[in-house]
Write a protein that holds these residues in place. Structure first.
Motif, PDB file in Angstrom:
ATOM      1  N   TYR A 292       0.831  -1.192   0.000  1.00  0.00           N
ATOM      2  CA  TYR A 292       0.000   0.000   0.000  1.00  0.00           C
ATOM      3  C   TYR A 292       0.870   1.247   0.000  1.00  0.00           C
ATOM      4  O   TYR A 292       1.809   1.361   0.782  1.00  0.00           O
ATOM      5  CB  TYR A 292      -0.924   0.011   1.221  1.00  0.00           C
ATOM      6  N   TYR A 293       0.530   2.158  -0.877  1.00  0.00           N
ATOM      7  CA  TYR A 293       1.289   3.382  -1.044  1.00  0.00           C
ATOM      8  C   TYR A 293       0.449   4.608  -0.736  1.00  0.00           C
ATOM      9  O   TYR A 293      -0.704   4.696  -1.142  1.00  0.00           O
ATOM     10  CB  TYR A 293       1.796   3.511  -2.482  1.00  0.00           C
ATOM     11  N   CYS A 294       1.045   5.524  -0.059  1.00  0.00           N
ATOM     12  CA  CYS A 294       0.467   6.840   0.154  1.00  0.00           C
ATOM     13  C   CYS A 294       0.961   7.750  -0.955  1.00  0.00           C
ATOM     14  O   CYS A 294       2.122   7.654  -1.371  1.00  0.00           O
ATOM     15  CB  CYS A 294       0.902   7.362   1.525  1.00  0.00           C
ATOM     16  N   ALA A 295       0.105   8.607  -1.450  1.00  0.00           N
ATOM     17  CA  ALA A 295       0.482   9.492  -2.542  1.00  0.00           C
ATOM     18  C   ALA A 295      -0.172  10.854  -2.383  1.00  0.00           C
ATOM     19  O   ALA A 295      -1.182  11.006  -1.693  1.00  0.00           O
ATOM     20  CB  ALA A 295       0.087   8.871  -3.883  1.00  0.00           C
ATOM     21  N   ALA A 296       0.404  11.831  -3.047  1.00  0.00           N
ATOM     22  CA  ALA A 296      -0.110  13.190  -2.970  1.00  0.00           C
ATOM     23  C   ALA A 296      -0.077  13.870  -4.329  1.00  0.00           C
ATOM     24  O   ALA A 296       0.787  13.579  -5.161  1.00  0.00           O
ATOM     25  CB  ALA A 296       0.704  14.007  -1.973  1.00  0.00           C
ATOM     26  N   ARG A 297      -1.002  14.760  -4.533  1.00  0.00           N
ATOM     27  CA  ARG A 297      -1.054  15.558  -5.736  1.00  0.00           C
ATOM     28  C   ARG A 297      -1.797  16.845  -5.442  1.00  0.00           C
ATOM     29  O   ARG A 297      -2.526  16.950  -4.458  1.00  0.00           O
ATOM     30  CB  ARG A 297      -1.738  14.803  -6.886  1.00  0.00           C
ATOM     31  N   LEU A 298      -1.639  17.807  -6.310  1.00  0.00           N
ATOM     32  CA  LEU A 298      -2.388  19.041  -6.190  1.00  0.00           C
ATOM     33  C   LEU A 298      -3.855  18.765  -6.470  1.00  0.00           C
ATOM     34  O   LEU A 298      -4.200  17.815  -7.170  1.00  0.00           O
ATOM     35  CB  LEU A 298      -1.858  20.088  -7.162  1.00  0.00           C
ATOM     36  N   THR A 299      -4.704  19.589  -5.921  1.00  0.00           N
ATOM     37  CA  THR A 299      -6.139  19.427  -6.129  1.00  0.00           C
ATOM     38  C   THR A 299      -6.460  19.453  -7.613  1.00  0.00           C
ATOM     39  O   THR A 299      -6.106  20.404  -8.307  1.00  0.00           O
ATOM     40  CB  THR A 299      -6.921  20.532  -5.422  1.00  0.00           C
ATOM     41  N   PRO A 300      -7.105  18.414  -8.098  1.00  0.00           N
ATOM     42  CA  PRO A 300      -7.430  18.371  -9.526  1.00  0.00           C
ATOM     43  C   PRO A 300      -8.686  19.163  -9.846  1.00  0.00           C
ATOM     44  O   PRO A 300      -9.451  19.551  -8.957  1.00  0.00           O
ATOM     45  CB  PRO A 300      -7.641  16.880  -9.783  1.00  0.00           C
ATOM     46  N   THR A 301      -8.897  19.380 -11.123  1.00  0.00           N
ATOM     47  CA  THR A 301     -10.082  20.102 -11.571  1.00  0.00           C
ATOM     48  C   THR A 301     -11.207  19.162 -11.949  1.00  0.00           C
ATOM     49  O   THR A 301     -12.317  19.615 -12.214  1.00  0.00           O
ATOM     50  CB  THR A 301      -9.753  21.002 -12.770  1.00  0.00           C
TER      51      THR A 301
END
Length: 127
Positions: free
Chosen positions: A94-103
């Motif tokens: 299991y991986y934790c991931a992050a990204r900017l808020t998408p549209t």
């Protein structure tokens, strides 16, 4: 920049519960969408759950809906995945991931759109 470290994986019996945690560093953590993904050998990394930066919206794969709960604490810079009624098919890294808020909502589910990733934590569910 966001640095992510997962923890909480382990071996559990089918039907059991496990809580995964992801510790993040970086001053911009609160502005990022956080997600959990999982991967088994020979398979593509798949979406499990995601949560918006303000924690107002959560998203789940159909396979885990009703069993897993994602949450976050922006003050503590953590995101968790509470897993219940675990099944052998939940076995994965299991991986934790992050990204900017998408549209778009679709982007929350898209593995390829997440920029930052943790090292992964193994979850094994035995029959």
């Amino acid at each position: 920049q966001v640095q992510l470290v997962e923890s909480g994986g382990g071996l559990v019996q089918a039907g059991g519960s496990l809580r995964l945690s992801c510790a993040a560093s970086g001053r911009t953590f609160s502005t990022y969408v956080m997600g959990w993904f999982r991967q088994t050998p020979g398979k593509e990394r798949e979406f499990v759950a995601a949560i918006s930066w303000g924690a107002g919206s959560t998203y789940y794969a159909d396979s885990v809906k009703g069993r897993f709960t994602i949450s976050r604490d922006n003050a503590k810079k953590t995101v968790t995945l509470q897993m219940s009624t675990l099944k052998p098919e939940d076995t994965a890294v299991y991986y934790c991931a992050a990204r900017l808020t998408p549209t778009t909502v679709q982007a929350y589910y898209d593995t390829t759109t997440y920029r930052y990733w943790g090292q992964g934590t193994q979850v094994t569910v035995s029959s």
